[in-house]
Design an enzyme around this catalytic site. Structure first.
Site: not given
Length: 246
Positions: A17, A19
């Site tokens: 991922d 963020d």
């Protein structure tokens, strides 16, 4: 048995991922969401409105595509808006309008505050690639490429599945596993041979639903128990804890 990367020996690819895992932008997203929803609720309910909270962010918004986050949070407050269209102005009383208002605020915060990377994550990705594992970035953000370029990290990923790609391929976002499954497919590995690295509860759910070989929860905000409850095999505060030396 685990390798020096802290992963099962049969893992061939790592899906990260963006963020909160690679970049320190999760807090910026949270602030943009709060500003967006508080303004919307204040306009709708007056000064007695119930503010958007950190718990709301974790439960209804974090890790999801923007429009899904809008629908999910507003539904929790018993509010339903018309969908509108993707080019709705930021002040439109539609799902897309609220979504676009959040994105305007986010980009402004990124422009004024800049983007920082987690050094422990970048070192870990270097180590992963040095060991011959393939890598992908998997994010609901439509701004993923620009953010990666701003920290000179685009080169670290063989595959990018982000909000732009998901829209083109009509892939549902997290907590559905489709974006992670697409990344594994593009890398040419079975999900059971891929590890997922996520900080969001929706990302944990996606990792579990996709039956990936290993799911690492990155706990930046003190939610270790919740990450385990949503499917993490291991939770760390920083990826440097897993080991790995490029």
């Amino acid at each position: 048995m685990t390798t020096q990367l802290g992963l099962p020996e049969d893992i061939q690819a790592c899906l990260f991922d963006l963020d909160g895992v690679v970049t320190k932008t999760a807090v910026v997203h949270a602030a943009a969401w709060k500003e967006t929803f508080d303004a919307f609720l204040r306009e709708r309910d007056g000064e007695d409105f119930r503010p958007f909270t950190d718990a709301d962010y974790d439960e209804y918004v974090d890790g999801r595509p923007r429009a899904d986050g809008v629908r999910s949070f507003l539904a929790s407050r018993g509010i339903e808006l018309p969908e509108g269209s993707p080019d709705d102005p930021p002040d439109a009383p539609t799902v897309n309008g609220v979504s676009n208002r959040k994105n305007v605020l986010l980009l402004e915060k990124i422009r004024t505050q800049g983007v920082e990377a987690y050094d422990g994550t970048l070192r870990y990705i270097d180590a992963v690639r040095a060991q011959g594992l393939r890598t992908a970035i998997v994010s609901s953000s439509a701004n993923t490429r620009d953010v990666l370029r701003s920290i000179d990290a685009e080169r670290l990923f063989d595959v990018r599945i982000d909000g732009v790609v998901a829209a083109e391929r009509k892939l549902p976002g997290k907590p559905r596993p489709d974006t992670f499954l697409a990344a594994a497919r593009d890398l040419g590995v079975e999900p059971s041979r891929a590890a997922v690295f996520e900080d969001a509860l929706a990302g944990m759910d996606a990792g579990r639903a996709g039956r990936f070989g290993y799911v690492v929860g990155v706990d930046r905000v003190g939610q270790s128990d919740a990450l385990y409850a949503h499917g993490a095999d291991r939770v760390v505060r920083d990826l440097a804890e897993l080991g790995g030396h490029a």
